[in-house]
Scaffold this active site. Structure first.
Site, short mmCIF file in Angstrom:
data_model
loop_
_atom_site.label_atom_id
_atom_site.label_comp_id
_atom_site.label_asym_id
_atom_site.label_seq_id
_atom_site.Cartn_x
_atom_site.Cartn_y
_atom_site.Cartn_z
N ASP A 126 25.50 41.99 72.11
CA ASP A 126 25.46 40.75 71.56
C ASP A 126 26.35 39.96 72.30
OD1 ASP A 126 25.98 39.52 68.09
OD2 ASP A 126 25.81 38.29 70.26
N GLY A 133 16.71 32.91 67.74
CA GLY A 133 17.12 33.79 68.91
C GLY A 133 18.43 33.53 69.12
N TYR A 193 9.96 32.17 74.08
CA TYR A 193 9.40 31.47 75.06
C TYR A 193 8.38 32.52 75.71
CZ TYR A 193 11.93 26.97 74.64
OH TYR A 193 12.17 25.81 74.11
N ASP A 201 19.97 31.34 70.81
CA ASP A 201 20.40 30.17 70.51
C ASP A 201 21.10 30.04 69.16
OD1 ASP A 201 18.81 26.65 70.79
OD2 ASP A 201 20.92 27.25 70.75
N1 APR Z 1 22.96 38.44 72.35
C1 APR Z 1 21.92 38.65 73.56
N2 APR Z 1 20.74 38.46 73.75
C2 APR Z 1 20.03 37.98 72.79
C3 APR Z 1 20.74 37.76 71.37
C4 APR Z 1 22.16 37.99 71.20
N3 APR Z 1 22.63 38.03 70.24
N4 APR Z 1 19.74 37.34 70.44
C5 APR Z 1 18.53 37.40 71.21
N5 APR Z 1 18.57 37.74 72.42
C6 APR Z 1 17.55 37.88 73.57
C7 APR Z 1 16.34 38.25 72.89
O1 APR Z 1 16.25 39.62 72.57
C8 APR Z 1 15.61 37.89 74.17
O2 APR Z 1 15.34 38.83 75.27
O3 APR Z 1 17.57 36.78 74.15
C9 APR Z 1 16.57 36.70 74.97
C10 APR Z 1 15.92 35.24 74.98
O4 APR Z 1 15.23 35.28 73.85
P1 APR Z 1 15.10 33.84 72.94
O5 APR Z 1 16.66 33.81 72.03
O6 APR Z 1 14.03 33.61 72.12
O7 APR Z 1 15.16 32.76 74.11
P2 APR Z 1 13.97 32.09 74.68
O8 APR Z 1 12.93 33.08 74.87
O9 APR Z 1 14.64 31.59 76.17
O10 APR Z 1 13.33 30.88 73.81
C11 APR Z 1 14.14 29.90 73.69
O11 APR Z 1 14.19 29.99 71.33
O12 APR Z 1 15.96 30.35 70.04
C12 APR Z 1 14.99 29.33 70.28
O13 APR Z 1 16.18 27.18 70.26
C13 APR Z 1 15.54 28.27 71.15
O14 APR Z 1 13.63 26.96 71.45
C14 APR Z 1 14.54 27.86 72.19
C15 APR Z 1 13.75 29.09 72.28
#
Ligand code: APR
Length: 307
Positions: free
Chosen positions: A9, A31, A120, A33
């Site tokens: 994490d 996610g 995304y 974020d």
């Molecule tokens: N630590 C590490 N990686 C993580 C965590 C965490 N706590 N939570 C999720 N991930 C991973 C996911 O498994 C994925 O492989 O981060 C990667 C990116 O996924 P997303 O968080 O969905 O980001 P993204 O695909 O870039 O989409 C961005 O999603 O959360 C919203 O506000 C954000 O609108 C934006 C969009």
């Protein structure tokens, strides 16, 4: 400095900066974020609101508040459409801009999630390739400890064909050829004619390959301190992953690799997944340490390189 792929994490990473996969508003989301904002607390959102958003492919830096790091670098990845709308360039720019911000803010360590590989919709194997290539390229000219944090192992989809081949090799039972050596007859004779040491062989091979020390340890994903210790202290005993990293850096043949390992007190065993993976890549003459680390990560083995 080295690049590591780790599972975990990102909000728990104790590095100078973690990177957030944000959206253009910078006002939080789901996610990673969502995880980062929850862990950082409301002050993060307050600071983000003052930044007037962020363009796709760009990055902005804030404090980290309740997180165990110093900074959060917010970058906005591309939404995947079909790969024909500049997605790769924008994703590459996310990593480059974030790394540049880390350097500009005197960070010595930074952790990334797999940007755009979640909501995304960027194909995970391509997201991994872009991340690795951009990070490795940046490390050619910069000293930074970089982590790619994989939250779910299922997100880690490397080059499948190669890993299937490797999987077959790991499953098959094959006897290992023992290193046959003539037995020692006279102890004092043998002690007076000790073989070349590990570090002597290392230095000889660096010269033979026409490498500089810097090129050697960067290709091996080792840091300067460890390398200079190996180089200067003939009695120093490196770990097996360190020896394996140097073997790949020097692009040794399998026989040379077995010889160098033996000089450090190790052998390659077919009953050990780490050894089988190393032998597989040497046999295939694939010497990219970062490629090998993807396979080691895939099979939960120790990675090559040093902190
Ligand atoms: N630590 C590490 N990686 C993580 C965590 C965490 N706590 N939570 C999720 N991930 C991973 C996911 O498994 C994925 O492989 O981060 C990667 C990116 O996924 P997303 O968080 O969905 O980001 P993204 O695909 O870039 O989409 C961005 O999603 O959360 C919203 O506000 C954000 O609108 C934006 C969009």
């Amino acid at each position: 400095m080295p690049f590591f792929i780790v599972q975990g994490d990102i909000t728990e990473m104790q590095v100078d900066a973690i990177v957030n996969a944000a959206n253009n508003s910078l006002l939080g989301g789901g996610g990673v974020d969502g995880c980062i904002h929850r862990a950082a607390g409301p002050e993060l959102l307050k600071e983000c609101a003052s930044l007037n958003g962020c363009d796709t492919g760009d990055a902005k830096i804030t404090g980290a508040y309740r997180l165990p790091c110093k900074h959060v670098i917010h970058t906005v990845g591309p939404i995947w459409r079909d790969g024909k709308h500049g997605e790769e360039n924008l994703l590459t720019s996310c990593y480059e801009r974030s790394l540049q911000l880390a350097v500009d803010n005197n960070c010595s360590s930074v952790a990334f999630p797999l940007i755009s590989a979640g909501v995304y919709g960027y194909p995970k194997d391509q997201a991994l390739r872009v991340a690795s290539e951009t990070i490795v390229g940046f490390l050619k000219d910069h000293e930074l400890e970089i982590y790619l944090v994989i939250y779910n192992k299922s997100d880690f989809i490397p080059d499948r064909q190669r890993f299937e081949e490797l999987g077959l090799l790991l499953d098959s039972e094959m006897a290992s050829a023992a290193l046959a050596r003539a037995p020692i007859q006279q102890l004092d004779e043998a002690l007076n004619h000790l073989d070349e040491s590990f570090s002597q062989m290392l230095l000889r091979k660096i010269d033979e390959k026409g490498l500089t020390d810097v090129a050697c340890y960067k290709k091996a994903n080792l840091d300067r301190k460890l390398f200079s210790r190996i180089r200067s202290d003939a009695a120093y005993h490196p770990s097996k992953p360190t020896v394996a990293a140097l073997i790949l850096s020097l692009e040794l043949t399998l026989d040379e690799a077995k010889e160098m390992l033996a000089k450090a007190g190790f052998a390659l065993s077919r009953s050990n997944a780490f050894d089988v993976i190393i032998e597989y890549f040497i046999t295939k003459r694939i010497y990219d340490v970062y490629e090998v680390n993807k396979a080691l990560f895939c099979y939960d083995q120790r990675l090559l390189g040093s902190k």
